[in-house]
Design an enzyme around this catalytic site. Structure first.
Site, PDB file in Angstrom:
ATOM      1  N   GLU A  70       0.837  -1.203   0.000  1.00 57.17           N
ATOM      2  CA  GLU A  70       0.000   0.000   0.000  1.00 57.17           C
ATOM      3  C   GLU A  70       0.872   1.253   0.000  1.00 57.17           C
ATOM      4  OE1 GLU A  70      -2.380  -0.695   3.504  1.00 57.17           O
ATOM      5  OE2 GLU A  70      -2.963  -2.651   2.719  1.00 57.17           O
TER       6      GLU A  70
ATOM      7  N   HIS B 239      -1.317   1.430  16.238  1.00 55.49           N
ATOM      8  CA  HIS B 239      -0.173   1.751  15.365  1.00 55.49           C
ATOM      9  C   HIS B 239       1.155   1.725  16.112  1.00 55.49           C
ATOM     10  CE1 HIS B 239      -3.317   3.346  12.691  1.00 55.49           C
ATOM     11  NE2 HIS B 239      -2.430   3.345  11.722  1.00 55.49           N
TER      12      HIS B 239
ATOM     13  N   GLU C 261      -4.640  -6.141   3.388  1.00 51.80           N
ATOM     14  CA  GLU C 261      -3.479  -6.893   3.866  1.00 51.80           C
ATOM     15  C   GLU C 261      -3.676  -8.398   3.845  1.00 51.80           C
ATOM     16  OE1 GLU C 261      -4.967  -4.463   5.648  1.00 51.80           O
ATOM     17  OE2 GLU C 261      -3.539  -2.812   5.428  1.00 51.80           O
TER      18      GLU C 261
ATOM     19  N   PHE D 237       0.004  -4.154  11.037  1.00 50.52           N
ATOM     20  CA  PHE D 237      -0.744  -4.758   9.938  1.00 50.52           C
ATOM     21  C   PHE D 237      -0.298  -6.191   9.664  1.00 50.52           C
ATOM     22  CE2 PHE D 237      -1.100  -0.078   8.447  1.00 50.52           C
ATOM     23  CZ  PHE D 237      -1.877   0.204   9.564  1.00 50.52           C
TER      24      PHE D 237
ATOM     25  N   PHE E 115       2.746  -0.538   8.573  1.00 47.27           N
ATOM     26  CA  PHE E 115       2.927  -0.599  10.024  1.00 47.27           C
ATOM     27  C   PHE E 115       3.015  -2.051  10.514  1.00 47.27           C
ATOM     28  CE2 PHE E 115       1.427   3.745   9.822  1.00 47.27           C
ATOM     29  CZ  PHE E 115       2.100   4.370  10.864  1.00 47.27           C
TER      30      PHE E 115
HETATM   31  C1  LIG Z   1      -5.421  -2.066   8.083  1.00 52.54           C
HETATM   32  C2  LIG Z   1      -4.788  -0.787   7.716  1.00 52.54           C
HETATM   33  N1  LIG Z   1      -4.078  -0.700   6.581  1.00 52.54           N
HETATM   34  C3  LIG Z   1      -3.483   0.458   6.234  1.00 52.54           C
HETATM   35  C4  LIG Z   1      -3.590   1.560   7.034  1.00 52.54           C
HETATM   36  C5  LIG Z   1      -2.896   2.853   6.677  1.00 52.54           C
HETATM   37  N2  LIG Z   1      -3.874   3.821   6.217  1.00 52.54           N
HETATM   38  C6  LIG Z   1      -4.423   4.711   7.053  1.00 52.54           C
HETATM   39  S1  LIG Z   1      -5.581   5.637   6.323  1.00 52.54           S
HETATM   40  C7  LIG Z   1      -5.361   4.866   4.851  1.00 52.54           C
HETATM   41  C8  LIG Z   1      -6.185   5.281   3.678  1.00 52.54           C
HETATM   42  C9  LIG Z   1      -7.638   5.086   3.937  1.00 52.54           C
HETATM   43  O1  LIG Z   1      -8.377   5.557   2.872  1.00 52.54           O
HETATM   44  P1  LIG Z   1      -9.944   5.699   2.988  1.00 52.54           P
HETATM   45  O2  LIG Z   1     -10.523   4.479   3.598  1.00 52.54           O
HETATM   46  O3  LIG Z   1     -10.439   6.091   1.669  1.00 52.54           O
HETATM   47  O4  LIG Z   1     -10.144   6.869   4.039  1.00 52.54           O
HETATM   48  P2  LIG Z   1      -9.712   8.395   3.908  1.00 52.54           P
HETATM   49  O5  LIG Z   1      -8.324   8.504   4.456  1.00 52.54           O
HETATM   50  O6  LIG Z   1      -9.811   8.806   2.495  1.00 52.54           O
HETATM   51  O7  LIG Z   1     -10.664   9.119   4.799  1.00 52.54           O
HETATM   52  C10 LIG Z   1      -4.379   3.893   4.951  1.00 52.54           C
HETATM   53  C11 LIG Z   1      -3.905   3.047   3.850  1.00 52.54           C
HETATM   54  C12 LIG Z   1      -4.328   1.425   8.229  1.00 52.54           C
HETATM   55  N3  LIG Z   1      -4.433   2.430   9.101  1.00 52.54           N
HETATM   56  N4  LIG Z   1      -4.934   0.264   8.531  1.00 52.54           N
END
Ligand SMILES: Cc1ncc(C[n+]2csc(CCOP(=O)(O)OP(=O)(O)O)c2C)c(N)n1
Lengths: 336, 329
Positions: free
Chosen positions: B29, B127, B58, B84, B81
């Site tokens: 990611e 985290h 994941e 994950f 992280f």
């Molecule tokens: C399980 C997991 N994978 C990856 C992340 C890292 N991460 C945090 S926010 C995000 C993007 C999320 O996008 P979206 O669901 O569209 O929400 P937005 O940030 O646009 O509000 C990612 C990849 C995480 N926090 N948890």
């Protein structure tokens, strides 16, 4: 206040309340962003600016006994569902008066008494929880509903298809509210997503609509329909709210990007215009057809600003979180 | 030698190794814009044929790492992280760690999974974990925990060229640390501990992120007349039992410093092994400086209260060298 004949007084009051709630979120987030940028606030801070209409529209038809699950971008959801701004600010500043006593912070604001099952640091973490809450409501034969607020990034977690399926099979009172802001961190969601989001719900036979997520009334109307259906025992619905995240993924975004970018300033600016920004837009509509006057809006602005500043003062004057508490609250009735 | 940051050392290995071996692919990611900076330019350099910037999923990604490796590729998966690891756990525990053995040794799984772990930055419970124990306990994946930029380079190169699934766990808070990194090809073998500072009174065995506070503690102790040796296992699976034991036998005392929660921590495992191997040489009980068995809190004061610090390490050392401190006073 100006009296305008021929307008539905109740609607005017309702619309002003929606406006006030959106503005409270906007001004709170701006203040939090300022603190984060100044390094006063620890951790990762993800702001909701630009998406206020979807959260406020969705929560506007809910009661305290209804549940929501939220995301890492959860401050707006918390306030939309009636969370207290003082308790939220104290949480963000890591104080013991915080809604989670300083233990959860920005990514975890929750107020269970208001049905807010929590912001969530795990993308997609709320999906199964919302489905489970729907299941619990059904088992308890209650009239409540469970609303899952999630992002387009989260929609790619497999758990969504699993839960859409189950909620449909068992007619859980769940409303799936996808806030599609087109971005997942620094990735353009379209580049990693096939098909239409609503088709995922349609694949299991679920009613699904796409609405303008920056139009609070459009969101509210779609929600009303979905909630009525859920309360009547007719099962889940899926609402895609098209919106946009105006701020960075998180407040420290530039440091992470190291000079790279995933969007242009023009793109961001295009969402800030009076016909796109959910708050400016609704202000015009309130004035044009909602029976509100500029004085009404100014009064709200004043009230909200005061509320936000009081919340900051409350947070700053509060005592730091209590480390000993960790050991008391980890389990219900035992030490860790 | 060149001075570079921890994260740059990792980035350089990705670029060098993918250039050297066209069979290497990388996915995860946000690897395109590199949220941690460690995959910067990798997508641009090697393109979408070998680098996939993936959706957030994941539990599929870990399984796909297994499949791509089974199909003959050399795989790097970025899990962002350390937490994950949990969201991707099904395929890690059931497939990645087990398929080689369960197929009678038919398939090599050359997979490097990279993720940043650890707390101390108010990122709260979801985290901030240090997932060594769960990975160490699966039986079938290596666990690598470099503390310095040089070790990051050497261990990552070994991981990528190796034929086993390996979790390369980045010290998240240490990404900006800089240090001398050997030029050119540089491999650090797995299962070989290193001594960051020699000493004679006590062995401080510190893992990953904990090496820096351990070195600070050692400095404080030195000034008080206590000579601490700081040993870093560098890899937890495989573990250099003899290397650590040699230090413990020399000093007769052992304090372990580990960012894991205490129960079933890497520290408690190493303590058990050392109690066994060095029983006759130990002059005091083995001590552990770890994190209590709770979720990491958000507020800085609360987090620091349960986080291993140089002060806590000093106190733990003094609890086993009491008579030495008394003698030098
Ligand atoms: C399980 C997991 N994978 C990856 C992340 C890292 N991460 C945090 S926010 C995000 C993007 C999320 O996008 P979206 O669901 O569209 O929400 P937005 O940030 O646009 O509000 C990612 C990849 C995480 N926090 N948890």
């Amino acid at each position: 206040m100006t009296e305008i004949p021929n307008v539905d007084e109740q609607r005017r009051a309702e619309w002003l309340a929606l406006y006030e709630r959106m503005l409270l979120i906007r001004r709170s987030e701006e203040r939090v962003g300022k603190a984060a940028q100044a390094g006063e606030m620890p951790g990762g801070v993800h702001l909701y600016i630009g998406q206020e209409a979807s959260g406020v529209g969705a929560c506007s038809v809910l009661e305290d006994t209804d549940f929501i699950t939220s995301t890492h971008r959860g401050h707006g959801h918390f306030l939309a569902k009636g969370g207290d701004v003082k308790a939220m600010f104290a949480e963000l500043w890591g104080k013991r008066t915080g809604i989670c006593k300083g233990m959860g912070g920005s990514m975890h604001v929750a107020d269970v008494s208001k049905g807010i099952l929590g912001a969530n640091g795990i993308v997609g973490g709320g999906i199964a929880i919302a489905n489970g809450a729907g299941m619990g409501i059904k088992v308890g034969k209650e009239k409540a509903v469970s609303v899952c607020l999630f992002g387009d990034g989260a929609a790619n977690q497999g758990v969504l298809m699993e839960c859409l399926n189950m909620s449909m099979v068992w007619k859980f009172p769940v409303i799936w509210v996808l806030e599609n802001n087109g971005l997942s961190e620094f990735t353009i969601t379209d580049k990693v997503t096939a098909g239409e989001q609503t088709d995922r719900a349609r694949a299991v036979g679920m009613p699904a609509v796409t609405v303008d997520g920056n139009d609070v009334i459009a969101v509210q109307e779609a929600m009303k329909e979905a909630v009525d259906r859920a309360r009547a025992g007719e099962g889940p619905s899926f609402i895609e709210c098209k919106t946009y995240r105006i701020r960075g993924h998180l407040e420290a975004e530039d440091a992470f990007l190291g000079g790279y970018s995933y969007r242009t300033q023009e793109e961001i600016d295009a969402w800030k215009t009076p016909d796109k920004d959910p708050i400016l837009r609704f202000a015009s509509r309130l004035l044009a057809e909602g029976g509100a006057s500029q004085a009404d809006l100014d009064e709200i602005e004043d009230r909200v600003s005061k509320q936000v500043e009081e919340a900051v003062e409350f947070a700053l004057a509060s005592e730091d979180a209590d480390p000993e508490l960790i050991f008391d609250i980890t389990f219900a009735d035992q030490r860790p | 030698m060149a001075k570079m940051r921890y994260i740059q050392a990792i980035n350089q290995v990705f670029l060098d190794e993918m250039e050297r071996d066209k069979n290497i692919m990388l996915f995860g990611e946000d690897v395109e814009l590199a949220i941690f900076g460690d995959t910067r330019e990798v997508y641009k350099t090697f393109g979408p044929e070998r680098v996939y910037n993936t959706p957030i999923c994941e539990n599929s990604l870990t399984g796909m790492a297994v499949g791509a490796a089974a199909a003959g590729r050399r795989v790097i998966l970025h899990l962002m992280f350390g937490n994950f690891v949990y969201t991707g756990m099904d395929a890690i525990a059931h497939q990645m760690a087990k398929l080689r053995m369960m197929t009678g040794g038919q398939m090599d799984l050359p997979i490097t999974v990279i993720a940043g772990y650890g707390g101390g930055r108010s990122l709260a419970g979801q985290h901030s974990d240090t997932p060594f124990p769960v990975l160490m306990n699966i039986g079938g994946v290596n666990v690598v925990t470099p503390a310095t930029p040089a070790d990051a380079k050497g261990l990552l190169t070994t991981a990528i060229r190796g034929n086993n699934p390996t979790f390369f766990l980045e010290a998240s808070g240490r990404g900006g640390d800089s240090g001398e990194v050997p030029d050119g090809e540089y491999l650090v073998p797995f299962g070989k501990a290193t001594v960051h500072k020699e000493g004679s009174d006590v062995t401080i065995c510190a893992i990953g992120t904990m090496v820096r506070p351990a070195l600070r503690a050692a400095k404080t102790l030195e000034a008080e007349g206590i000579s601490a040796e700081v040993v870093d296992p560098r890899t937890l699976v495989p573990l250099d039992e003899d290397g650590i034991a040699a230090s413990v036998s020399k000093t007769g005392r052992l304090v372990l410093v580990d960012e894991c929660k205490d129960r079933c921590s890497a520290a408690s495992h190493i303590a058990a092994v050392m109690a066994d191997k060095c029983f006759g040489d130990l002059k005091a009980p083995i001590k552990r400086v770890t994190v209590p068995n709770v979720s990491m809190p958000y507020a800085g004061v609360a987090e620091m209260a349960i986080f291993p610090t140089p002060e806590k390490i000093v106190a733990a050392v003094k609890s086993v060298t009491g008579e030495l401190a008394g003698a030098s006073a």
